[in-house]
Motif scaffolding. Structure first.
Motif, PDB file in Angstrom:
ATOM      1  N   VAL A  40      36.161  39.056  55.499  1.00 15.07           N
ATOM      2  CA  VAL A  40      34.927  39.054  54.735  1.00 15.07           C
ATOM      3  C   VAL A  40      35.182  38.240  53.460  1.00 15.07           C
ATOM      4  CG1 VAL A  40      35.438  41.157  53.447  1.00 15.07           C
ATOM      5  CG2 VAL A  40      33.073  40.475  53.769  1.00 15.07           C
ATOM      6  N   VAL A  41      34.135  37.591  52.963  1.00 13.53           N
ATOM      7  CA  VAL A  41      34.234  36.783  51.741  1.00 13.53           C
ATOM      8  C   VAL A  41      33.198  37.304  50.753  1.00 13.53           C
ATOM      9  CG1 VAL A  41      34.010  34.476  50.732  1.00 13.53           C
ATOM     10  CG2 VAL A  41      35.056  34.769  52.981  1.00 13.53           C
ATOM     11  N   ALA A  42      33.624  37.452  49.486  1.00 17.33           N
ATOM     12  CA  ALA A  42      32.726  37.874  48.407  1.00 17.33           C
ATOM     13  C   ALA A  42      32.698  36.780  47.346  1.00 17.33           C
ATOM     14  CB  ALA A  42      33.193  39.192  47.802  1.00 17.33           C
ATOM     15  N   ILE A  43      31.499  36.485  46.861  1.00 18.28           N
ATOM     16  CA  ILE A  43      31.367  35.435  45.849  1.00 18.28           C
ATOM     17  C   ILE A  43      30.582  35.952  44.646  1.00 18.28           C
ATOM     18  CG2 ILE A  43      31.542  33.553  47.509  1.00 18.28           C
ATOM     19  CD1 ILE A  43      28.533  33.229  47.381  1.00 18.28           C
ATOM     20  N   GLU A  44      30.750  35.278  43.543  1.00 16.43           N
ATOM     21  CA  GLU A  44      30.156  35.668  42.265  1.00 16.43           C
ATOM     22  C   GLU A  44      28.716  35.151  42.164  1.00 16.43           C
ATOM     23  OE1 GLU A  44      30.608  34.573  37.546  1.00 16.43           O
ATOM     24  OE2 GLU A  44      32.121  33.870  38.965  1.00 16.43           O
ATOM     25  N   LEU A  45      27.840  35.715  43.000  1.00 14.51           N
ATOM     26  CA  LEU A  45      26.412  35.423  42.947  1.00 14.51           C
ATOM     27  C   LEU A  45      25.646  36.702  43.273  1.00 14.51           C
ATOM     28  CD1 LEU A  45      25.969  31.922  44.669  1.00 14.51           C
ATOM     29  CD2 LEU A  45      25.556  32.472  42.275  1.00 14.51           C
ATOM     30  N   PRO A  46      24.450  36.883  42.721  1.00 11.97           N
ATOM     31  CA  PRO A  46      23.681  38.109  43.015  1.00 11.97           C
ATOM     32  C   PRO A  46      23.002  38.044  44.375  1.00 11.97           C
ATOM     33  CG  PRO A  46      22.472  36.722  41.485  1.00 11.97           C
ATOM     34  CD  PRO A  46      23.814  36.063  41.672  1.00 11.97           C
TER      35      PRO A  46
END
Length: 657
Positions: A40-46
């Protein structure tokens, strides 16, 4: 390469600290993806921007803009501020999303949506240093320098919200790749070990729009300049094939037979610029290597130099190249950066070479072949002031003739081909002739060079001696001062050269390989005020500037007076021993000169055998170094136009600048 990569690990989270809109970090995202192999990938966007952002990522390499209205703080009467988010290839968040889509891995948007996030003017070290010291050393130095800075309230909300969502993911996932801004990662890591509650935030945002960015705006507002983004995009996949160009340049070119039968233009400007990008991407090293920004700038300079020479006929000399890179490096150091940005590169191009080179450099640096004004989305224009709050401007000022009664914008009214092949229709007259204003200019300069040669010869024949009985032609102050210790006065005798200058040879390029200046011609003077002329030049078919009007560049020329005496020197068997076009012209000048002296202007003197040949013909060669003459004047004289028929002289002034 993997030694550039560094990941902060806490629990199952592998966090990559990045700077937004920097190419080096986009490449690090790709490396991290292949090393971690996340589930899984998490990014700094809402999450409120998830749908438009993913659609924008699917449009890449076309560049998109997400916009929405931020609520006014306190419910004031001022209009709401428009927030823009650019989705471009060299951004690490966009690259992370592209990797998840290509590998079909879940992507989570874990940032907290906020309306009142303040503008930060934080300065980060140049991202190019990662190519030298790696991300680990870069990040550690940043943490030490930023340790004393306290986060604002909105930053704390966002970082606690991201840490909470990472805790939720860590409960079910084994390998999480987290792409986060460098300014936030250390506090997110510390909050991850605390017990946190779900953040209070906006869960839905109205009025979010997705736009296609206008190509003109792309040139001004992206985080990376377009050439760099285009090269990065080319190197994301397999390296492109070496582009094939037939004498590729930005001139109007036609095949020889097209001048007779009509035809199509061989290549468009857009194709040639795209080929420059593909060639640069291919020459930056083997596939998968870490992109070096310095080498990309070097390739950009080389491609701009290539186009500059094709357009103007002038090469970029090694001293100009050295001055360009030294100036741009010092300019970058002054701004606290290791490598220059686009504005600094353009300033160096204009200052170290000229405005024409700066324009060629800018045209290539802002070329992005995938972006067009029409697309599946509405197109928007955004100014730098709207996005960044400020901008820097640079102007190119091409040197043009100015006279009273003429508008300064006349250069924009230059006639162009209305339809493909229109200018070919002017080549219906088998005769050729020159353009009279250029004839006048070259004859005037020829007379100047003959006078200069006579003065140089007189200087060589003059002598100085100690004063005894006669002052001769006057006191020689230079020799007197040089021998002041003798206490004597030196006088000068100025001897006059017997005979005048009959012929003149000017050599810009000897063309010893005989491939750059294939066009060779002998012209007879049309009246008693003109000399006979022989020259070699570039192929007229390479640059059509009007109906029946060709633009050429001299490699060298010969002027011989009086007119109407010269045979075709290029077919004369007496000159078969010549090894280059310049030597043919010099041999013909010695043959056709009716005066004792022949002026030879070139970068280097002729071979000694020509001095012997001149002596047998009772002639003498006066050599003038090309570097002693005005480069601006030589640049003007080096261009000639060949007209297909004397009737073209009436319209030539509308096409010749």
């Amino acid at each position: 390469m993997t030694q550039h990569l560094y990941l902060e690990q806490f629990g199952p989270v592998h966090a990559l600290p990045v700077l937004h809109y920097r190419m080096e970090f986009a490449q690090l995202v790709r490396m991290a993806f292949h090393q971690v192999k996340p589930d899984v990938v998490a990014i700094e966007l809402p999450a409120t921007l998830e749908a438009p952002f993913l659609r924008a990522v699917r449009r890449l390499p076309q560049i998109s803009v997400i916009s929405y209205q931020a609520a006014e703080k306190g419910g004031g009467q001022k209009p709401a501020e428009t927030v823009y988010l650019i989705v471009e290839p060299a951004d690490p968040l966009a690259e992370a999303a592209r990797q998840t889509l290509e590998h079909e891995i879940p992507l989570h948007f874990i940032d907290v949506d906020t309306d009142h996030y303040p503008r930060h003017q934080e300065r980060f070290p140049d991202s190019y240093s990662i190519s030298r010291i790696g991300l680990k050393n870069y990040y550690e130095e940043y943490r030490r320098s930023a340790a004393s800075e306290l986060p604002c309230r909105e930053d704390q909300r966002r970082e606690q919200g991201m840490a909470y969502r990472l805790q939720q993911l860590a409960a079910t996932r084994r390998r999480i790749l987290f792409v986060c801004g460098m300014a936030h990662l250390e506090r997110v890591k510390s909050d991850f070990d605390r017990q946190l509650a779900a953040p209070l935030e906006r869960i839905r945002r109205e009025g979010v729009n997705l736009w296609n960015l206008h190509p003109d705006s792309c040139r001004e507002i992206l985080g990376e300049f377009l050439f760099l983004s285009a090269v990065y995009e080319q190197r994301r996949g397999p390296l492109p094939e070496e582009p094939e160009e037939h004498g590729g340049g930005l001139r109007k070119r036609f095949h020889v037979l097209e001048l007779i039968q009509g035809g199509k233009q061989e290549g468009t400007e857009e194709t040639l610029l795209e080929n420059a990008i593909r060639r640069s991407a291919r020459h930056l090293g083997r596939e998968g290597t870490f992109p070096d920004r310095q080498r990309i700038i070097y390739q950009l300079f080389n491609e701009a130099s290539r186009h500059y020479r094709q357009e103007t006929g002038e090469p970029v000399h090694i001293w100009q190249k050295r001055a360009f890179f030294r100036f741009s490096r010092n300019y970058a150091f002054q701004e606290g950066m290791l490598l220059p940005d686009l504005f600094q590169l353009l300033a160096a191009a204009r200052g170290c070479i000229d405005d024409n080179f700066a324009y060629a450099f800018c045209r290539l640096a802002t070329c992005y072949p995938w972006q067009s004004e029409s697309s599946d989305l509405a197109t928007i224009r955004i100014s730098p002031e709207e996005l960044w709050g400020d901008s820097r401007r640079i102007r190119f000022r091409p040197r043009t003739k100015r006279s009273k009664g003429l508008s300064r914008m006349d250069m924009l009214k230059r006639k162009r081909e209305q339809r493909p092949g229109e200018w070919l229709e002017g080549f219906d007259d088998p005769s050729i002739c020159s353009y009279p204003p250029e004839d006048i200019a070259i004859e005037d300069y020829g007379r100047f060079l003959k006078r200069k040669g006579s003065m140089q010869l007189s200087e060589e024949l003059s002598r100085s001696e100690k004063f005894s009985t006669s002052l001769l032609d006057g006191i020689d102050m230079r020799e007197t001062m040089r021998n002041l210790h003798e206490g004597a006065i030196y006088v000068r005798e100025q001897q006059r050269a017997k005979g005048g200058v009959g012929s003149l040879v000017v050599v810009f390029d000897e063309d010893r390989r005989k491939d750059r200046f294939p066009y060779r011609m002998t012209w007879l003077g049309e009246h008693d005020q003109e000399s006979d002329m022989a020259f070699y030049a570039t192929d007229p078919a390479e640059n059509i500037v009007g109906p029946g009007i060709c633009r050429c560049e001299y490699g060298g020329f010969l002027l011989s007076y009086p007119p109407r005496r010269m045979m075709d020197v290029w077919q004369d068997p007496d000159y078969r021993m010549a090894t280059s076009g310049a030597e043919v012209l010099l041999m013909a000048a010695l043959d056709y000169s009716i005066e004792k002296y022949v002026v030879y202007v070139a970068a280097r003197p002729p071979r000694s055998i020509f001095k012997q040949m001149a002596s047998r013909l009772d002639r003498k060669i006066i050599y003038i170094p090309l570097g002693s003459l005005s480069p601006q004047k030589l640049k003007q004289l080096r261009i000639l136009h060949i007209l297909s028929g004397k009737d073209k002289r009436e319209i030539a002034r509308d096409y010749i600048w």
